[in-house]
Write an enzyme that holds these catalytic residues in place. Structure first.
Site, PDB file in Angstrom:
ATOM      1  N   TYR A 210       0.828  -1.212   0.000  1.00  0.00           N
ATOM      2  CA  TYR A 210       0.000   0.000   0.000  1.00  0.00           C
ATOM      3  C   TYR A 210       0.864   1.265   0.000  1.00  0.00           C
ATOM      4  O   TYR A 210       0.629   2.197  -0.787  1.00  0.00           O
ATOM      5  CB  TYR A 210      -0.930  -0.014   1.214  1.00  0.00           C
ATOM      6  CG  TYR A 210      -1.620   1.299   1.474  1.00  0.00           C
ATOM      7  CD1 TYR A 210      -2.664   1.730   0.658  1.00  0.00           C
ATOM      8  CD2 TYR A 210      -1.216   2.127   2.525  1.00  0.00           C
ATOM      9  CE1 TYR A 210      -3.283   2.946   0.887  1.00  0.00           C
ATOM     10  CE2 TYR A 210      -1.841   3.339   2.765  1.00  0.00           C
ATOM     11  CZ  TYR A 210      -2.877   3.749   1.943  1.00  0.00           C
ATOM     12  OH  TYR A 210      -3.477   4.947   2.172  1.00  0.00           O
TER      13      TYR A 210
ATOM     14  N   VAL B 142      -6.282   9.808   8.815  1.00  0.00           N
ATOM     15  CA  VAL B 142      -7.500  10.621   8.874  1.00  0.00           C
ATOM     16  C   VAL B 142      -8.597   9.839   9.609  1.00  0.00           C
ATOM     17  O   VAL B 142      -8.744   8.631   9.423  1.00  0.00           O
ATOM     18  CB  VAL B 142      -7.963  10.980   7.450  1.00  0.00           C
ATOM     19  CG1 VAL B 142      -9.173  11.902   7.495  1.00  0.00           C
ATOM     20  CG2 VAL B 142      -6.814  11.631   6.679  1.00  0.00           C
TER      21      VAL B 142
HETATM   22  C1  UD2 Z   1      -1.789   4.042   7.081  1.00  0.00           C
HETATM   23  C2  UD2 Z   1      -1.161   5.428   6.928  1.00  0.00           C
HETATM   24  C3  UD2 Z   1      -2.265   6.498   6.836  1.00  0.00           C
HETATM   25  C4  UD2 Z   1      -3.292   6.154   5.764  1.00  0.00           C
HETATM   26  C5  UD2 Z   1      -3.830   4.780   6.087  1.00  0.00           C
HETATM   27  C6  UD2 Z   1      -4.883   4.315   5.095  1.00  0.00           C
HETATM   28  C7  UD2 Z   1       0.890   5.226   8.263  1.00  0.00           C
HETATM   29  C8  UD2 Z   1       1.651   5.709   9.429  1.00  0.00           C
HETATM   30  N1  UD2 Z   1      -0.336   5.741   8.073  1.00  0.00           N
HETATM   31  O1  UD2 Z   1      -2.439   4.003   8.319  1.00  0.00           O
HETATM   32  O2  UD2 Z   1      -1.686   7.748   6.564  1.00  0.00           O
HETATM   33  O3  UD2 Z   1      -2.733   6.203   4.486  1.00  0.00           O
HETATM   34  O4  UD2 Z   1      -2.771   3.815   6.078  1.00  0.00           O
HETATM   35  O5  UD2 Z   1      -5.601   3.282   5.653  1.00  0.00           O
HETATM   36  O6  UD2 Z   1       1.371   4.403   7.501  1.00  0.00           O
HETATM   37  N2  UD2 Z   1      -4.385  -1.257  14.904  1.00  0.00           N
HETATM   38  C9  UD2 Z   1      -4.697  -1.922  16.083  1.00  0.00           C
HETATM   39  N3  UD2 Z   1      -5.909  -2.536  16.186  1.00  0.00           N
HETATM   40  C10 UD2 Z   1      -6.823  -2.530  15.164  1.00  0.00           C
HETATM   41  C11 UD2 Z   1      -6.498  -1.845  13.958  1.00  0.00           C
HETATM   42  C12 UD2 Z   1      -5.263  -1.226  13.869  1.00  0.00           C
HETATM   43  O7  UD2 Z   1      -3.895  -1.964  17.031  1.00  0.00           O
HETATM   44  O8  UD2 Z   1      -7.905  -3.123  15.328  1.00  0.00           O
HETATM   45  C13 UD2 Z   1      -3.090  -0.551  14.815  1.00  0.00           C
HETATM   46  C14 UD2 Z   1      -2.263  -0.848  13.582  1.00  0.00           C
HETATM   47  O9  UD2 Z   1      -1.471  -1.998  13.762  1.00  0.00           O
HETATM   48  C15 UD2 Z   1      -1.452   0.450  13.474  1.00  0.00           C
HETATM   49  C16 UD2 Z   1      -2.403   1.524  14.006  1.00  0.00           C
HETATM   50  O10 UD2 Z   1      -3.390   0.834  14.739  1.00  0.00           O
HETATM   51  O11 UD2 Z   1      -0.309   0.387  14.323  1.00  0.00           O
HETATM   52  C17 UD2 Z   1      -3.082   2.314  12.907  1.00  0.00           C
HETATM   53  O12 UD2 Z   1      -3.612   1.404  11.966  1.00  0.00           O
HETATM   54  P1  UD2 Z   1      -4.624   1.869  10.828  1.00  0.00           P
HETATM   55  O13 UD2 Z   1      -4.961   0.657  10.021  1.00  0.00           O
HETATM   56  O14 UD2 Z   1      -5.716   2.654  11.412  1.00  0.00           O
HETATM   57  O15 UD2 Z   1      -3.772   2.890   9.989  1.00  0.00           O
HETATM   58  P2  UD2 Z   1      -2.243   2.871   9.429  1.00  0.00           P
HETATM   59  O16 UD2 Z   1      -1.362   3.441  10.461  1.00  0.00           O
HETATM   60  O17 UD2 Z   1      -1.919   1.569   8.813  1.00  0.00           O
END
Ligand code: UD2
Length: 312
Positions: free
Chosen positions: A144, A174
């Site tokens: 991604y 966001v």
């Molecule tokens: C990435 C990008 C963000 C955006 C997004 C699109 C980064 C830092 N950010 O978000 O800018 O493009 O992708 O979706 O790369 N988590 C848990 N429990 C859950 C779900 C998630 O602990 O049930 C954790 C996950 O492992 C991560 C954090 O929460 O450490 C955020 O995860 P996310 O999926 O909300 O977003 P992220 O950071 O992958």
């Protein structure tokens, strides 16, 4: 104001841009969405003001006539998930890379005025220092992240080679009303808020000390409108964040406070492709685009929680 196109306009961020455009008096708003992750219900308040087109950015012939002659194309259509791009990389690749190419090609051939592209903070990967500044070398850790970076590079190349005006905004996690909490690939805050309302423990991947610069969706939509009209920015990329940093443990604590509950989270193994810390330097976006985020994390979370409560 004239003719706008929002790809992914039935999605969580796209529909907020559509509402912001309608509010600003846009005359013609074309929404392109295949409803894979978007919902027509997200457009309820503005249904009479828009031209909704169920079309897929993977199909150039479908979208080219819809984009022709647009003043600005806001390109939000994507499969926006790190884990989904790992579990099921083909659609993610096709939509995020080939789809973006099609949108840019349609904009160029159809003489659109500008493309504002939804890029991602994930392109930075893990950096040695925080906050993350636009001049830092990218280091994508997941399909991604790479796909979103390729889209950014394509924007720069379409600007440089063919003179199409482009601006890429690297979104920093966001959140806000209408973010769909129902999939395992949903944004973490939408999952946290749903768990709180349903009195369930969330699962935190890793130790919960990873941090994110959570950015409220209305601030992001406003920045998109500014990027649509800013001068001397073509071909450039800007951070679209708040400048702050919140750990998941802090976020779950706040959610419990707001909801008046006390539920210990469960902890699971860290997620593949995850970035450890994320925080935006917003200097360039403030200087060149007039970025002025209005929502503190707490205020944004209050509003989001209120929205989820009303949906039940
Ligand atoms: C990435 C990008 C963000 C955006 C997004 C699109 C980064 C830092 N950010 O978000 O800018 O493009 O992708 O979706 O790369 N988590 C848990 N429990 C859950 C779900 C998630 O602990 O049930 C954790 C996950 O492992 C991560 C954090 O929460 O450490 C955020 O995860 P996310 O999926 O909300 O977003 P992220 O950071 O992958």
């Amino acid at each position: 104001m004239s003719h706008y196109v929002v790809t992914g306009g039935a999605g969580f961020i796209g529909s907020q841009i559509v509402r912001a455009l309608a509010c600003a008096g846009a005359r013609k708003i074309v929404v392109i969405d295949n409803l894979l992750t978007g919902h027509e219900a997200n457009l309820e308040e503005v249904r009479a003001r828009i031209d909704f087109q169920r079309a897929d950015i993977r199909c150039y012939e479908e979208i080219a006539p819809l984009i022709r002659g647009a003043a600005v194309v806001f390109h939000e259509a994507a499969i926006p998930s790190v884990p989904r791009s790992i579990d099921d990389p083909v659609p993610s690749h096709e939509i995020n890379i080939d789809g973006t190419f099609n949108v840019l090609r349609a904009a160029r051939e159809g003489r659109a005025g500008r493309v504002v592209y939804a890029a991602s903070s994930s392109a930075y990967g893990d950096t040695e220092v925080l906050p993350k500044v636009e001049c830092m070398p990218p280091n994508p850790k997941s399909p991604y992240a790479l796909q979103k970076l390729v889209g950014e590079y394509y924007c720069g190349v379409f600007a440089g080679v063919w003179g199409l005006q482009t601006v890429a905004l690297r979104y920093f996690n966001v959140y806000g009303p209408r973010q769909d909490p129902s999939s395992p690939y949903s944004g973490v805050l939408s999952i946290f808020l749903r768990c709180a309302i349903e009195r369930r423990a969330p699962v935190i991947f890793g130790d919960g000390e990873q941090s994110r610069d959570f950015t409220f969706v209305e601030d992001v939509a406003e920045l998109n409108l500014k990027a649509a009209s800013a001068k001397n920015v073509s071909g450039r990329m800007y951070n679209a964040g708040n400048g702050g940093r919140i750990t998941l443990n802090q976020a779950w604590r706040l959610v419990q406070e707001l909801e008046g509950i006390s539920i210990a989270p469960e902890y699971g193994p860290p997620r593949a492709g995850d970035v450890r810390d994320s925080q935006a330097d917003v200097t360039a976006a403030v200087r060149d685009l007039g970025h002025a985020p209005r929502f503190s994390f707490e205020e944004g979370m209050r509003r989001t929680l209120e929205w989820y409560r009303q949906q039940r």
